[in-house]
Every structure is written in C-alpha cells, then in structure tokens.
Design a protein around this motif. Structure first.
Motif, PDB file in Angstrom:
ATOM      1  N   LEU A   1      -6.515   9.906  -2.447  1.00 29.28           N
ATOM      2  CA  LEU A   1      -5.553   8.801  -2.430  1.00 29.28           C
ATOM      3  C   LEU A   1      -5.148   8.437  -1.008  1.00 29.28           C
ATOM      4  O   LEU A   1      -5.163   7.256  -0.632  1.00 29.28           O
ATOM      5  N   TYR A   2      -4.808   9.431  -0.204  1.00 30.28           N
ATOM      6  CA  TYR A   2      -4.357   9.164   1.158  1.00 30.28           C
ATOM      7  C   TYR A   2      -5.470   8.586   2.024  1.00 30.28           C
ATOM      8  O   TYR A   2      -5.240   7.680   2.827  1.00 30.28           O
ATOM      9  N   ILE A   3      -6.681   9.098   1.856  1.00 31.86           N
ATOM     10  CA  ILE A   3      -7.810   8.574   2.629  1.00 31.86           C
ATOM     11  C   ILE A   3      -8.100   7.123   2.241  1.00 31.86           C
ATOM     12  O   ILE A   3      -8.269   6.254   3.105  1.00 31.86           O
ATOM     13  N   ALA A   4      -8.138   6.851   0.935  1.00 30.73           N
ATOM     14  CA  ALA A   4      -8.399   5.480   0.470  1.00 30.73           C
ATOM     15  C   ALA A   4      -7.308   4.522   0.951  1.00 30.73           C
ATOM     16  O   ALA A   4      -7.608   3.406   1.408  1.00 30.73           O
ATOM     17  N   SER A   5      -6.066   4.948   0.888  1.00 31.00           N
ATOM     18  CA  SER A   5      -4.958   4.095   1.334  1.00 31.00           C
ATOM     19  C   SER A   5      -5.044   3.830   2.829  1.00 31.00           C
ATOM     20  O   SER A   5      -4.834   2.695   3.276  1.00 31.00           O
ATOM     21  N   ALA A   6      -5.349   4.868   3.605  1.00 32.03           N
ATOM     22  CA  ALA A   6      -5.457   4.701   5.054  1.00 32.03           C
ATOM     23  C   ALA A   6      -6.586   3.743   5.405  1.00 32.03           C
ATOM     24  O   ALA A   6      -6.429   2.873   6.276  1.00 32.03           O
TER      25      ALA A   6
ATOM     26  N   ILE B   1      -7.825   1.300   3.570  1.00 30.95           N
ATOM     27  CA  ILE B   1      -7.444  -0.070   3.197  1.00 30.95           C
ATOM     28  C   ILE B   1      -6.434  -0.648   4.181  1.00 30.95           C
ATOM     29  O   ILE B   1      -6.543  -1.811   4.591  1.00 30.95           O
ATOM     30  N   VAL B   2      -5.448   0.144   4.578  1.00 30.08           N
ATOM     31  CA  VAL B   2      -4.443  -0.338   5.534  1.00 30.08           C
ATOM     32  C   VAL B   2      -5.084  -0.641   6.885  1.00 30.08           C
ATOM     33  O   VAL B   2      -4.812  -1.684   7.494  1.00 30.08           O
ATOM     34  N   ILE B   3      -5.958   0.245   7.355  1.00 26.08           N
ATOM     35  CA  ILE B   3      -6.612   0.034   8.653  1.00 26.08           C
ATOM     36  C   ILE B   3      -7.512  -1.199   8.607  1.00 26.08           C
ATOM     37  O   ILE B   3      -7.449  -2.068   9.489  1.00 26.08           O
ATOM     38  N   LEU B   4      -8.346  -1.296   7.579  1.00 24.58           N
ATOM     39  CA  LEU B   4      -9.243  -2.452   7.479  1.00 24.58           C
ATOM     40  C   LEU B   4      -8.465  -3.757   7.294  1.00 24.58           C
ATOM     41  O   LEU B   4      -8.801  -4.779   7.894  1.00 24.58           O
ATOM     42  N   GLY B   5      -7.435  -3.739   6.464  1.00 19.44           N
ATOM     43  CA  GLY B   5      -6.621  -4.939   6.262  1.00 19.44           C
ATOM     44  C   GLY B   5      -5.929  -5.383   7.533  1.00 19.44           C
ATOM     45  O   GLY B   5      -5.879  -6.575   7.850  1.00 19.44           O
ATOM     46  N   THR B   6      -5.408  -4.423   8.282  1.00 21.20           N
ATOM     47  CA  THR B   6      -4.753  -4.741   9.552  1.00 21.20           C
ATOM     48  C   THR B   6      -5.756  -5.332  10.542  1.00 21.20           C
ATOM     49  O   THR B   6      -5.458  -6.324  11.219  1.00 21.20           O
ATOM     50  N   LEU B   7      -6.942  -4.730  10.603  1.00 24.36           N
ATOM     51  CA  LEU B   7      -7.980  -5.267  11.493  1.00 24.36           C
ATOM     52  C   LEU B   7      -8.374  -6.689  11.104  1.00 24.36           C
ATOM     53  O   LEU B   7      -8.543  -7.557  11.976  1.00 24.36           O
TER      54      LEU B   7
ATOM     55  N   MET C   1       0.821  -1.211   0.000  1.00 26.22           N
ATOM     56  CA  MET C   1       0.000   0.000   0.000  1.00 26.22           C
ATOM     57  C   MET C   1       0.857   1.264   0.000  1.00 26.22           C
ATOM     58  O   MET C   1       0.567   2.221  -0.721  1.00 26.22           O
ATOM     59  N   LEU C   2       1.909   1.292   0.803  1.00 22.23           N
ATOM     60  CA  LEU C   2       2.785   2.465   0.818  1.00 22.23           C
ATOM     61  C   LEU C   2       3.509   2.628  -0.519  1.00 22.23           C
ATOM     62  O   LEU C   2       3.647   3.741  -1.036  1.00 22.23           O
ATOM     63  N   HIS C   3       3.963   1.519  -1.074  1.00 20.01           N
ATOM     64  CA  HIS C   3       4.648   1.538  -2.375  1.00 20.01           C
ATOM     65  C   HIS C   3       3.705   2.048  -3.470  1.00 20.01           C
ATOM     66  O   HIS C   3       4.058   2.940  -4.241  1.00 20.01           O
ATOM     67  N   GLY C   4       2.503   1.496  -3.513  1.00 23.18           N
ATOM     68  CA  GLY C   4       1.526   1.914  -4.523  1.00 23.18           C
ATOM     69  C   GLY C   4       1.062   3.341  -4.337  1.00 23.18           C
ATOM     70  O   GLY C   4       0.908   4.099  -5.303  1.00 23.18           O
ATOM     71  N   THR C   5       0.835   3.735  -3.090  1.00 25.15           N
ATOM     72  CA  THR C   5       0.398   5.104  -2.810  1.00 25.15           C
ATOM     73  C   THR C   5       1.469   6.100  -3.223  1.00 25.15           C
ATOM     74  O   THR C   5       1.174   7.134  -3.831  1.00 25.15           O
ATOM     75  N   ASN C   6       2.715   5.785  -2.924  1.00 34.11           N
ATOM     76  CA  ASN C   6       3.801   6.677  -3.328  1.00 34.11           C
ATOM     77  C   ASN C   6       3.898   6.775  -4.850  1.00 34.11           C
ATOM     78  O   ASN C   6       4.118   7.860  -5.396  1.00 34.11           O
ATOM     79  N   GLY C   7       3.709   5.664  -5.531  1.00 37.77           N
ATOM     80  CA  GLY C   7       3.744   5.690  -6.994  1.00 37.77           C
ATOM     81  C   GLY C   7       2.628   6.527  -7.590  1.00 37.77           C
ATOM     82  O   GLY C   7       2.845   7.323  -8.512  1.00 37.77           O
ATOM     83  N   VAL C   8       1.423   6.380  -7.062  1.00 37.32           N
ATOM     84  CA  VAL C   8       0.294   7.170  -7.565  1.00 37.32           C
ATOM     85  C   VAL C   8       0.481   8.641  -7.205  1.00 37.32           C
ATOM     86  O   VAL C   8       0.136   9.536  -7.980  1.00 37.32           O
ATOM     87  N   ARG C   9       1.064   8.928  -6.030  1.00 34.28           N
ATOM     88  CA  ARG C   9       1.364  10.315  -5.642  1.00 34.28           C
ATOM     89  C   ARG C   9       2.287  10.977  -6.663  1.00 34.28           C
ATOM     90  O   ARG C   9       2.062  12.124  -7.075  1.00 34.28           O
TER      91      ARG C   9
END
Length: 141
Positions: free
Chosen positions: A104-109, A111-117, A76-84
C-alpha cells in the motif's frame, strides 16, 4: 466471538491524529473536489470544453497546479490511511499485515510522485516535436 489477541506497544497519539486527519482532510477534499467539478463542468462551455487544450491551459496557471496537487496529495493520503485502517482491522497475521501495508505505501508513494511530476512537468508544446503531432495552440503547429 473471536478473541482479540494482538498486544502490541502503545502507538501513542498516532491513531488519534490519523482519525482527526481523516475528518479534516475529508472536509477539505469535499470543498476541493466540488470546486474542481464546478470549474470543469459548469463554467464556460461545460463538459464539452474539456480536452487536451483545456487541461494545458489550466496547468499553465500555478494556482491550478497547486490546487490539483493539493487534491492529489490529500486524496492519496486520505485513501491510504483508510486502507491502512482496513488492513489493521482485517489482516490477522503480523506478516500479512506488514506485507499488505508495505505494498500500500509503495503504491501510494509511486502514484503521488508520478502525479506530482505530471502536474509540474507537463508541457503541451515540447521543443523538437513534429509539427503534425502538436496541438493547434502551440506556436510551432
């Protein structure tokens, strides 16, 4: 040729660190993903063994929880940075750039939060569930 008109403040070392992160995270992701694919598709019964029970068994082990968590966060961080970077390159107006990056940042956050949960709260045998809804490996089934 179009004229480059943005004259913002210097971003310091952020862009260089982001560039370095992309290279390092890419190498780590290749190792994580190929090991993930090997374990899931080649070991044991291969692709035929992948089902709810397989995932439940893997996530019962903290090693695989952390493995999948690292894979999720790095991807997610890799992809978010690329899209940024793409947004910075192609969005001409500051307002458009800011809006796209905020989305982008909201969508990434999210996904990361839900995936971690999901990784850390996954319970294949929830208490109080109807026995006919539980998988066969649960004690109440």
């Amino acid at each position: 040729a179009p004229e480059y008109r943005r004259h913002g403040r210097s971003k310091g070392n952020f862009e260089m660190l982001a560039w370095l992160f992309m290279r390092l995270s890419g190498v780590v992701l290749v190792v994580l993903i190929f090991a993930h694919l090997f374990v899931n598709l080649m070991v044991g019964e291969g692709v035929h063994a992948i089902d709810f029970g397989f995932v439940a068994g893997k996530w019962a082990d903290p090693f695989w929880q952390v493995w999948d968590l690292v894979m999720l966060w790095l991807a997610m961080l890799h992809g978010t940075n690329g899209v940024r970077v793409i947004i910075n390159d192609y969005a001409e107006k500051n307002a458009t750039r800011m809006t796209l990056k905020t989305i982008l940042y909201i969508a990434s956050a999210v996904i990361v939060i839900l995936g971690t949960l999901v990784i850390f709260t996954f319970d294949p045998c929830p208490a109080g569930a109807a026995a006919e809804l539980l998988p066969p490996f649960c004690p109440a089934a």
